[in-house]
Design an enzyme around this catalytic site. Structure first.
Site, PDB file in Angstrom:
ATOM      1  N   HIS A   1      -3.980  -5.854   0.858  1.00 59.60           N
ATOM      2  CA  HIS A   1      -3.717  -5.882   2.225  1.00 59.60           C
ATOM      3  C   HIS A   1      -3.914  -7.156   2.791  1.00 59.60           C
ATOM      4  O   HIS A   1      -5.379  -7.609   1.835  1.00 59.60           O
ATOM      5  CB  HIS A   1      -4.846  -5.090   2.731  1.00 59.60           C
ATOM      6  CG  HIS A   1      -4.141  -3.361   2.584  1.00 59.60           C
ATOM      7  ND1 HIS A   1      -2.743  -2.881   3.495  1.00 59.60           N
ATOM      8  CD2 HIS A   1      -4.220  -2.373   2.185  1.00 59.60           C
ATOM      9  CE1 HIS A   1      -2.729  -2.038   3.848  1.00 59.60           C
ATOM     10  NE2 HIS A   1      -3.654  -1.197   2.861  1.00 59.60           N
TER      11      HIS A   1
ATOM     12  N   CYS B   1       0.411  -1.348  -0.600  1.00 55.46           N
ATOM     13  CA  CYS B   1       0.143  -0.295  -0.406  1.00 55.46           C
ATOM     14  C   CYS B   1       0.599   1.017  -0.524  1.00 55.46           C
ATOM     15  O   CYS B   1       1.487   1.884  -1.048  1.00 55.46           O
ATOM     16  CB  CYS B   1      -0.810   0.073   1.123  1.00 55.46           C
ATOM     17  SG  CYS B   1      -2.033   1.476   0.641  1.00 55.46           S
TER      18      CYS B   1
END
Length: 497
Positions: A437, A336
């Site tokens: 994630h 991310c």
């Protein structure tokens, strides 16, 4: 008929989240449909549910313990801190605005309506609701605005169990002090207390328990100690930055050594919980450039303020050290915000995350990220393809599941392994980056990645698979067994009504 109970604590880190999770598992084992609920959570660790709505991860853990899908109505208000006095406010899973504390409390009437509306979903669809409070109910300066402790209990007329942590000392004083500071109406909601994290001989504690109960009885309060819960080592996800694992570097060494870079606004560190359970992996959180240099893998985690954290890495020398180690062959992974950092530049024209309009990244990937006003929140399931990097040899055709939470859009000249227009998974030489994630929760992908590192070190691959899902299930059952052995579950059912 729907029943409920609220778990409040004498302060932070007393074990409210874990007690709530354990009760959710017990009630589910006993055949009830159970939902956790926390009206307001403050955390940088978040999750995206099946509707693409954002929620705190503590309620994800509790939902898993209850054998239910995590849903945003279980945590309708999520505060993600930007600074000491400002947070991004997520309402019913959707970013609303940034607010300081004064502005936030001025909206308490509306926020209470939101909390009550979302609990009604649980009331209509579940047999039992197990609510979690936040901090302490005796923060008397905040009572008029409260919507997470007694304010929430009042909204839905819930009985309360108060948890105290004996590990830090003064548990009777903290329990009694919390009860004494409440007004009479709130005090009467407390139906029992739990003493948590006990170490030692419980027989030595029993006289204190009797004196505590007698004193409350003399004041007209029928509040019993429901049990003393001994400390137990559980591998169950902890709450945000209070997690001890982020403040302790064990410097443990195994076949594969991983350094996760700890930044000021690190988010979703639970991305690495699965990795920490592999027997051949040592996972350490690194704060100081002096701690880098002896690992096989460096991971740049997610961040609530990517640019600010990147500038911090430049200032403390970690940025240059990572570039040096990468050039010498160390594997570097970005998740991310860390994925965004791996590129050439990050632009923030709308000042979404910082006062900087742009900053240079590591330049490991030929990508550029631009922060946009729209926040991307999705669950994802992608098939990896086009992989040529030896780092991920054998991963072509694998399905990877997880979720995205990011403000930026990344574009560039790298090969995207998930065949999307916007880049979300890239592998290049001794590096890979992704917006997904939970990527390491995918056991087949993770084992192949780790085995490729093993081969590079001249170590034999390990074929034994590891299911993080099954591992978590065993831990939830272990927690439930522990609570059944040390709490009066019969009395808790009476409190439920």
């Amino acid at each position: 008929m729907h029943k409920k109970v609220m778990i409040q604590g004498t302060g932070s880190s007393v074990g409210k989240s874990i007690i709530t999770a354990g009760l959710c598992r017990i009630f589910a084992q006993d055949g009830y449909r159970v939902s956790p609920f926390k009206s307001q959570n403050m955390a940088l660790n978040s999750f995206v549910d099946i509707d693409g709505l954002e929620m705190g991860r503590a309620q994800v853990v509790q939902a898993e313990a209850a054998k239910e899908l995590p849903r945003a109505f279980m945590n309708p208000i999520l505060l993600k801190p930007n600074s000491d006095n400002n947070s991004q406010i997520i309402i019913e899973g959707v970013p609303a605005k940034n607010m300081n504390a004064v502005d936030y409390f001025s909206n308490s009437a509306k926020l209470k309506e939101i909390a009550k509306r979302n609990y009604k979903i649980i009331e209509d669809n579940f047999d039992i609701g197990v609510l979690e409070g936040g901090g302490s109910p005796a923060e008397i300066n905040l009572r008029q605005w409260d919507l997470v402790n007694m304010g929430m209990a009042e909204l839905i007329d819930a009985p309360v169990i108060l948890v105290g942590n004996i590990e830090i000392g003064g548990v009777f004083a903290s329990l009694y002090g919390n009860i004494a500071l409440l007004d009479e109406k709130d005090r009467k909601r407390i139906k029992g207390v739990i003493i948590n994290k006990f170490r030692g001989d419980v027989e030595l504690l029993k006289p204190g328990i009797k004196m505590f109960e007698d004193r409350l009885q003399a004041e007209g309060l029928d509040i019993k100690v429901l049990g003393v819960v001994p400390y137990i080592n559980l591998n169950i996800e902890e709450e945000d930055v209070l997690a001890k694992k982020l403040t302790t570097n064990t410097n443990e060494k195994k076949d594969i050594n991983i350094s996760v870079i700890r930044t000021n606004k690190m988010s979703n560190y639970t991305d690495f919980d699965a990795l920490s359970q592999y027997p051949d992996v040592a996972l350490n959180y690194v704060y100081d450039v002096k701690e880098l240099g002896n690992e096989d893998i460096i991971i740049l985690p997610g961040s609530k303020n990517t640019i600010t954290d990147l500038e911090m890495l430049k200032a403390n020398g970690i940025f240059d050290k990572i570039k040096e180690l990468h050039s010498k062959g160390t594997t570097v992974v970005g998740i991310c915000g860390g994925f965004q950092m791996l590129g050439k530049e990050i632009f923030d024209p709308h000042h979404i995350e910082s006062n900087f309009e742009k900053t240079a990244g590591f330049g490991i990937l030929d990508t550029v990220t631009t922060m946009e006003k729209v926040k991307y929140t999705h669950q994802v399931e992608k098939t990896l393809s086009k992989i040529e990097s030896p780092l991920l040899e054998g991963c072509n055709g694998l399905v990877v599941k997880g979720y995205e939470i990011h403000q930026g859009v990344t574009k560039g000249n790298e090969v995207n392994l998930t065949t999307e227009d916007n880049l979300i998974f890239i592998a290049k030489e001794n590096s890979f980056g992704t917006y997904i994630h939970g990527v390491f929760d995918n056991e087949e992908f993770t084992r192949k990645f780790l085995n490729n590192i093993r081969r590079r070190k001249g170590l034999a691959p390990i074929d034994e698979s590891f299911s993080f899902t099954d591992f978590k299930e065993r831990e939830y059952d272990k927690l439930a067994d522990h609570l059944r052995a040390n709490l009066s579950i019969e009395e808790i059912y009476k409190i439920l009504g």
